[in-house]
Design a protein around this motif. Structure first.
Motif, PDB file in Angstrom:
ATOM      1  N   ASP A 203       0.825  -1.206   0.000  1.00 13.80           N
ATOM      2  CA  ASP A 203       0.000   0.000   0.000  1.00 13.80           C
ATOM      3  C   ASP A 203       0.863   1.263   0.000  1.00 13.80           C
ATOM      4  N   VAL A 204       2.038   1.204   0.640  1.00 14.51           N
ATOM      5  CA  VAL A 204       2.954   2.339   0.618  1.00 14.51           C
ATOM      6  C   VAL A 204       3.556   2.492  -0.779  1.00 14.51           C
ATOM      7  N   GLN A 205       3.906   1.380  -1.411  1.00 16.90           N
ATOM      8  CA  GLN A 205       4.424   1.436  -2.774  1.00 16.90           C
ATOM      9  C   GLN A 205       3.415   2.087  -3.709  1.00 16.90           C
ATOM     10  N   LYS A 206       2.151   1.715  -3.539  1.00 16.45           N
ATOM     11  CA  LYS A 206       1.095   2.259  -4.401  1.00 16.45           C
ATOM     12  C   LYS A 206       0.863   3.734  -4.117  1.00 16.45           C
TER      13      LYS A 206
END
Length: 224
Positions: A203-206
């Protein structure tokens, strides 16, 4: 993880008989990462990756050179210790492992050049303000700018602006970006750039539109 330093400077390649490494830690998060790096270096016994200096050829192909008697010998300079309980625990762990702490950083740069094979720059990180390089850390940065042995910077070279970089700060030979390379990494002109970001949640990557590199096997660090 000390893996980038181990890959960049395997034990057989070190120019000095003693495999000494100076780890310079600041008072905030990057300093704590430096303490962990020193602790891991201390226990990195006889494990290095195959390279031109650490591999040998036999009828069975390349073999790893292993040493059961030698390991890295980190020394820590941590002049402004954080009161944070976690950071204090990291410090205690290093002390219990008999890692020496310097009481002062020699201003005579040649003393550092003669005593160590490399310096780990864990003074300031991405969370630091550029002005901190002109505060209590100014003397440290002034010394590190003139050392002639290789410097390994953690996340952001100390004294650099996290976005704009710096043309007059420390010039590290190796940069280890944490999570993902910062904007200032575009200004990095050293010999090797690693990223340690396998642990970044999807979710952080996104959210930040990160495009992490492929990590081979179970590696948590990869060279870019």
């Amino acid at each position: 993880s000390p893996a980038p330093l181990v890959q960049a400077f395997p034990l057989p390649s070190l120019p000095r008989k003693q495999p000494t490494v100076l780890v310079v830690c600041g008072p905030a998060q990057n300093g704590a990462i430096g303490l962990v790096c020193a602790r891991h270096l201390r226990i990195f016994v006889g494990i290095f990756l195959p390279s031109s200096s650490s591999s040998s050829l036999s009828s069975h192909g390349p073999q790893r050179c292993l040493s059961a008697t030698q390991d890295y010998e980190p020394t820590i300079f941590y002049p402004k210790r954080s009161p944070d309980p976690l950071y204090r625990d990291f410090t205690t762990q290093c002390e219990k492992m008999d890692i020496p702490f310097l009481s002062y950083l020699p201003t005579e740069v040649q003393l550092i050049n003669d005593a160590y094979n490399a310096v780990v720059d864990a003074v300031l990180g991405a969370e630091a303000e550029l002005g901190e390089g002109r505060g209590p850390c100014a003397g440290i940065l002034a010394t590190l700018k003139h050392v002639r042995i290789p410097i390994v910077s953690l996340d952001v070279p100390s004294g650099w602006d996290v976005e704009a970089g710096s043309s007059s700060g420390i010039s590290p030979d190796v940069l280890v970006s944490l999570m993902a390379p910062k904007q200032c990494a575009r200004r990095f002109l050293g010999r090797q750039h690693f990223v340690a970001g396998r642990f970044v949640p999807y979710d952080v990557q996104k959210k930040f539109e990160l495009n992490p590199p492929k990590y081979p096997g179970t590696e948590c660090v990869v060279a870019l």
